[in-house]
Structure formats: structure tokens, C-alpha cells
Design a protein around this motif. Sequence first.
Motif, short mmCIF file in Angstrom:
data_model
loop_
_atom_site.label_atom_id
_atom_site.label_comp_id
_atom_site.label_asym_id
_atom_site.label_seq_id
_atom_site.Cartn_x
_atom_site.Cartn_y
_atom_site.Cartn_z
N LEU A 166 0.81 -1.22 0.00
CA LEU A 166 0.00 0.00 0.00
C LEU A 166 0.84 1.28 0.00
N VAL A 167 1.86 1.33 0.86
CA VAL A 167 2.68 2.55 0.95
C VAL A 167 3.63 2.66 -0.24
N LYS A 168 4.37 1.60 -0.54
CA LYS A 168 5.36 1.67 -1.62
C LYS A 168 4.73 1.77 -3.00
N THR A 169 3.47 1.37 -3.13
CA THR A 169 2.76 1.53 -4.40
C THR A 169 1.98 2.85 -4.45
N ASP A 170 2.13 3.67 -3.41
CA ASP A 170 1.50 4.99 -3.32
C ASP A 170 -0.02 4.93 -3.25
N VAL A 171 -0.54 3.79 -2.80
CA VAL A 171 -1.99 3.69 -2.59
C VAL A 171 -2.40 4.55 -1.40
N ILE A 172 -1.60 4.50 -0.33
CA ILE A 172 -1.81 5.38 0.82
C ILE A 172 -0.49 6.04 1.18
N THR A 173 -0.57 7.16 1.85
CA THR A 173 0.63 7.89 2.27
C THR A 173 1.00 7.50 3.69
N LYS A 174 2.30 7.25 3.91
CA LYS A 174 2.75 6.85 5.23
C LYS A 174 2.47 7.94 6.26
N PHE A 175 1.99 7.51 7.42
CA PHE A 175 1.66 8.39 8.55
C PHE A 175 0.45 9.30 8.29
N SER A 176 -0.32 8.97 7.26
CA SER A 176 -1.55 9.72 7.02
C SER A 176 -2.68 9.11 7.85
N ILE A 177 -3.86 9.72 7.79
CA ILE A 177 -5.01 9.20 8.52
C ILE A 177 -5.37 7.81 8.00
N ALA A 178 -5.32 7.62 6.68
CA ALA A 178 -5.63 6.32 6.08
C ALA A 178 -4.62 5.26 6.54
N TYR A 179 -3.38 5.68 6.69
CA TYR A 179 -2.32 4.76 7.13
C TYR A 179 -2.62 4.22 8.53
N PHE A 180 -2.93 5.11 9.45
CA PHE A 180 -3.21 4.68 10.82
C PHE A 180 -4.55 3.96 10.92
N ALA A 181 -5.51 4.34 10.07
CA ALA A 181 -6.80 3.64 10.05
C ALA A 181 -6.61 2.19 9.59
N THR A 182 -5.68 1.98 8.68
CA THR A 182 -5.39 0.62 8.19
C THR A 182 -4.68 -0.21 9.25
N ILE A 183 -3.85 0.44 10.05
CA ILE A 183 -3.12 -0.26 11.11
C ILE A 183 -4.03 -0.61 12.29
N LEU A 184 -5.07 0.18 12.51
CA LEU A 184 -5.92 0.02 13.69
C LEU A 184 -6.46 -1.40 13.87
N PRO A 185 -7.00 -2.05 12.84
CA PRO A 185 -7.48 -3.43 13.04
C PRO A 185 -6.37 -4.38 13.48
N LEU A 186 -5.16 -4.14 13.00
CA LEU A 186 -4.03 -4.99 13.39
C LEU A 186 -3.70 -4.78 14.88
N VAL A 187 -3.79 -3.54 15.31
CA VAL A 187 -3.53 -3.24 16.73
C VAL A 187 -4.58 -3.93 17.61
N LEU A 188 -5.83 -3.91 17.18
CA LEU A 188 -6.89 -4.56 17.95
C LEU A 188 -6.67 -6.06 18.03
N VAL A 189 -6.23 -6.67 16.92
CA VAL A 189 -5.92 -8.11 16.93
C VAL A 189 -4.78 -8.40 17.90
N GLN A 190 -3.76 -7.53 17.89
CA GLN A 190 -2.62 -7.74 18.77
C GLN A 190 -3.01 -7.60 20.23
N LEU A 191 -3.83 -6.61 20.54
CA LEU A 191 -4.28 -6.42 21.92
C LEU A 191 -5.13 -7.61 22.39
N LYS A 192 -5.99 -8.10 21.51
CA LYS A 192 -6.80 -9.28 21.85
C LYS A 192 -5.92 -10.50 22.07
N THR A 193 -4.88 -10.63 21.26
CA THR A 193 -3.94 -11.75 21.41
C THR A 193 -3.23 -11.68 22.76
N ILE A 194 -2.79 -10.48 23.15
CA ILE A 194 -2.12 -10.31 24.44
C ILE A 194 -3.08 -10.63 25.59
N HIS A 195 -4.32 -10.19 25.45
CA HIS A 195 -5.33 -10.46 26.47
C HIS A 195 -5.56 -11.96 26.64
#
Length: 224
Positions: A166-195
Motif C-alpha cells: 500500500l505505501v510503496k505503491t502509493d496507494v496510501i501515504t505513510k503516517f496519514s489518517i488512512a495509514y493509521f486507520a489501516t493499522i488500527l485493526p491490526l492493533v486490535l488483533v494484537q491487543l486481543k492476542t495479548i489479552h
Amino acid sequence: MSSFAFVMIGVGFAASAAMSHNLIVSVIGIIGAISFSTFALLVLVVMLTLGIQAILKDGIALEGAPTLWMLIPIMTLLGITSVRVISGISHNLMGTEPHPAVILIFLSVFVSIQVLFGLIGYQALHKMGYFKTFINGDQNSVGSYALICPGVATFVMGMFFIEWALVKTDVITKFSIAYFATILPLVLVQLKTIHVLFKINRKLLCSGKNCSAKNSDTVNPAVI
């Protein structure tokens, strides 16, 4: 598990394939990575076919149900291996930068398989009552730790996909709102895994006084 073992060796070879500037070392890494990844895929196809036949015929044991998610870390390792091998070939054999579009294709295939088996595994575990029995219930199973690796693997593969596809193909810009929105589901999965990891630790690794309080919300730091 045999497929997982082969792909672990393959991803190790792929490290030298991508990061070594010595042509001989890089080529040995490329060949080793491709060879062991091929072994892993062959074993995976055979065992998956036999496993599905056995499940359709006899069902699946409740304690062994988490192995349905083992395909997720296998796909993550194959994805990392692909990125490293493509990088090694591009840098050391072709003298160019790896093309992000090529990596996007490979990673999209692996992520798609992960999503498919993630959903299938979740539905199977939920309907069998695995979470209710071994995670939230009173019964213990060492096999519950098999739930942790897929969660970690999902986050790792997700970050590879975001950065390379996504970033290297210029689909989204790194550190943009879309970038962090895309990471958010991964963070939720990681937090659930830790729990879930904390809950399993509390059930399986506590002893003495600590075990008597397993229904409390506190976690023994020594256990973690």
C-alpha cells in the motif's frame, strides 16, 4: 507442524538472500529459501488434503481445534520469504530495486488465504465452544497456546502488506489518517492476542496461592 518447520528454515535462508551484498551468499540464500518453501508447500498441500478428509469423516477433536489457524503463521512466513527473495534477486542479480507491484501480488495471495482460514477457524472454534471451554471456562489445555502465534503472525503480515503493498505503491501515504486507520485493526488483533495470552498464562502457569485466585482480574507478574 512439519510444513511450519520447513518454512521456518526457508525464511532463515531468505534473510541472507535479501541482506547479504555477497553474491554467492545471496544466491545460496535464494536457492535455500525457494527449496525449503517448496518443501513446505508440498507438505502443506498433502497434509491439508488428508486433514480435511479426516475432519469431514470423523470431525475434529476439541483440544486440537486451534491447529486450524496454523495456516496463518505459515502464510506469514511464506510472505516474508517472498519479499526477501524478490529483494535479493532484484538487488544482487538484476541491479534494481524490487518492484512493489510484484510484491503486492504475492502478499495479496497470502493475506487472502489468511483471511479465509481465519474466518473458517473462528467459526469452527466458536461453534465447538472452544473459547467458552478452554479460554473463558474452567478447563485447561496446553494447546490453547496455539491461538497466540496466529495473532502475532496476523500483525506481522499486516504490517508487511501495508508497507510494501500500500505505501510503496502509493496507494496510501505513510503516517496519514488512512495509514493509521489501516493499522488500527491490526492493533486490535494484537491487543486481543495479548489479552488471551494473559488469560491462558493465568490458567496454566499459576501455582499455589496464585491458582486459588484464578477467577480474579489480577495477573501475577512472575507468571507473565
